[in-house]
Write an enzyme that holds these catalytic residues in place. Sequence first.
Site, PDB file in Angstrom:
ATOM      1  N   GLY A  53       0.843  -1.186   0.000  1.00 22.38           N
ATOM      2  CA  GLY A  53       0.000   0.000   0.000  1.00 22.38           C
ATOM      3  C   GLY A  53       0.879   1.236   0.000  1.00 22.38           C
ATOM      4  N   GLY A  56       3.910   0.618   2.481  1.00 28.91           N
ATOM      5  CA  GLY A  56       4.828  -0.424   2.052  1.00 28.91           C
ATOM      6  C   GLY A  56       5.426  -0.184   0.688  1.00 28.91           C
ATOM      7  N   SER A 295     -16.817   9.433   0.441  1.00 29.06           N
ATOM      8  CA  SER A 295     -15.749  10.270   0.986  1.00 29.06           C
ATOM      9  C   SER A 295     -16.257  11.356   1.924  1.00 29.06           C
ATOM     10  CB  SER A 295     -14.985  10.934  -0.160  1.00 29.06           C
ATOM     11  OG  SER A 295     -14.102  11.916   0.341  1.00 29.06           O
ATOM     12  N   ARG A 341     -14.912  12.750  12.591  1.00 27.98           N
ATOM     13  CA  ARG A 341     -15.696  11.569  12.238  1.00 27.98           C
ATOM     14  C   ARG A 341     -16.390  10.928  13.431  1.00 27.98           C
ATOM     15  NH1 ARG A 341     -11.378   8.823   7.987  1.00 27.98           N
ATOM     16  NH2 ARG A 341     -11.768  10.320   6.305  1.00 27.98           N
ATOM     17  N   HIS A 412     -14.392   1.708   9.730  1.00 25.72           N
ATOM     18  CA  HIS A 412     -13.536   2.177   8.646  1.00 25.72           C
ATOM     19  C   HIS A 412     -12.048   1.954   8.896  1.00 25.72           C
ATOM     20  CE1 HIS A 412     -12.140   4.538   5.295  1.00 25.72           C
ATOM     21  NE2 HIS A 412     -11.659   5.506   6.055  1.00 25.72           N
ATOM     22  N   GLU A 436      -0.920   2.168   8.749  1.00 28.27           N
ATOM     23  CA  GLU A 436      -2.023   1.830   9.654  1.00 28.27           C
ATOM     24  C   GLU A 436      -1.694   0.641  10.541  1.00 28.27           C
ATOM     25  OE1 GLU A 436      -6.869   0.920   9.456  1.00 28.27           O
ATOM     26  OE2 GLU A 436      -5.710   1.129   7.600  1.00 28.27           O
ATOM     27  N   ARG A 446      -8.858   9.269  14.087  1.00 31.89           N
ATOM     28  CA  ARG A 446      -8.082   9.814  12.975  1.00 31.89           C
ATOM     29  C   ARG A 446      -8.878  10.882  12.248  1.00 31.89           C
ATOM     30  NH1 ARG A 446      -7.832   9.141   7.582  1.00 31.89           N
ATOM     31  NH2 ARG A 446      -9.123   7.264   7.491  1.00 31.89           N
TER      32      ARG A 446
END
Length: 648
Positions: A53, A56, A295, A341, A412, A436, A446
């Site tokens: 990702g 990485g 989003s 959030r 999420h 993560e 977050r």
Amino acid sequence: MALELFTLGDPIADTKAPRDVPISERWSERRFRAKLVNPANRRKLTVIVVGTGLAGGSAAATLGEAGYKVKSFWYQDSPRRAHSVAAQGGINAAKNYRNDGDSVHRLFYDTVKGGDFRAREDNVHRLAEVSVSIIDQCVAQGVPFAREYGGLLDNRSFGGTQVSRTFYARGQTGQQLLYGAYQALERQIAAGTVEQHARTEMLDLIVVDGRARGIVARDLVTGEISTHFADAVVLATGGYSNVFYLSTNAKGSNATAIWRAHKRGALFANPCYTQIHPTCIPVHGEYQSKLTLMSESLRNDGRVWVPKERGDTRDPRDIPESERDYYLERIYPSFGNLVPRDIASRQAKNVCDEGRGVGPNGLGVYLDFAEAMQRLGRPAIEAKYGNLFDMYAQITGEDPYEVPMRIYPAVHYTMGGLWVDYDLQSTIPGLFVIGEANFSDHGANRLGASALMQGLADGYFVLPNTISDYLASGPFGAVDPNHPAAVEALEGVRVQTDRLLSINGNRTTASFHRELGRLMFDLCGMERSEESLRKALDRIPEIRQEFWTNVKVPGEAGRFNQSLEHAGRVADFIELAELMCVDALHRNESCGGHFRAESQTPDGEALRDDDNYTYVAAWEWTPEGVPPVLHKEALEFEYVHLAQRSYK
């Protein structure tokens, strides 16, 4: 609370951040003090990177570019299919292009506050500093960020901030950033510095003389189990939201790499910190296997509301303004629809619990763009969010240009992960954890558009500087497949594989995963209580016992077998779920995404207990039947003073 569920171990501390200089100088000072590796010696050193990702992929590319020998592992057919590709809204950076008062310090402050004062200041400040370089790096790679009329990069706002600092590429930011990292990675593969291992899953960590020296992995096509060795191992394998079964994560996302490392001695920090995203398409039925994210950027122009009266099932276009409750704008006038959030999610749950939810099952709220289209025009909305609107229409059969979207919170992101120090090294020397998969930057919640920022910061800028300090002491003694530690790890994987295939019970792996996920969402989800968590802790051992006696895993080990893959991952999820509940039960306070029903203010906001819980909870693995050991890392706040978080 009583300690019947865990025991207290020695405190733990991060000793790598230079605390003898101001916070704004600590990252540069750490880089200066770190030992370096001569370019000629880098060719003698090998690093394993698991995951491709943003974290990485960028780490493997950067280490390869620096001259190290890199072995890159991923379980997909291509690095481009890493789950980072699904990120939509944007990436934060303290560029202050809008001249609206942004700065490195403000991004640092917003992130610590957004995490409800449960993050480590040193790491967050470094993240804010590095954010400025990320954008330049990505633009140089050709990432097609949105631009204003004059050609400058555009910005938009995200929850928890009052400035515009989020860079974006429509609703495809993760995809475009991942393609940038992928190009850099492929360049190093072509150059021969990175050795690729596609369709390969890490199943154990090899620890030799207390150091991480390799991994055990299974070829997912042939079924071959093999060992791979290096001077250091980097885990960039993402989060563990799929413990809840229904989440916004790809179905293949799992916790096996970090969980197996945890069982080898890496402490696991803050496992109960789970983020519920407020802007997802509601659940349609029992047949679903995952949920779809809309989003958070949509909350820039979309207004969230529900009918004022319970049971109002009229078409939303027929409900006049006077009979609508724009509840986020009403409760939080300063931030409105752009509250963080965790707050937006809880308030959506609250209005639905009051009976004012919308949609077939009453678990939904409206996200309405009528006012924005009237103000900006439909073409402007299409330019900003067109692909998101198209995705919503394809999934729901409803046109969001004509009727408001219906959204509801969903699991999420996970803020917990393996404990790391300032160098991103775990409690196992030589095991580094980035993105993560570690716990370090987000506290208990977050802020939106910070995941991409952390992944690229860790991979491009932080890890390449800090891993050199460790590798400068290498190369370490040679390890081969005949080493006792490698033989033991390989045999352990084979034994578990054979055990899973031999049970031949009556229940599918998916049925166990679905039951565990429902239990976790109901009892350790958006709201937790002592009663609910104790119920979960009573039931999870029963699920584990039934799993290991009644699961049916068809097929064979020595071939392509996705049922076997899933079974191993669910076995890890069951163990992780138990630790999540223990962590949530022991933390008798509310903070960010961890909301204990017993700990809330009179108006329903999260109520922290700073006197007793201002620490990172780092858990040590113990065998089944032995309570886990809790190690506390005290959090100190020198630059952002502890205060009740308010967005009103």
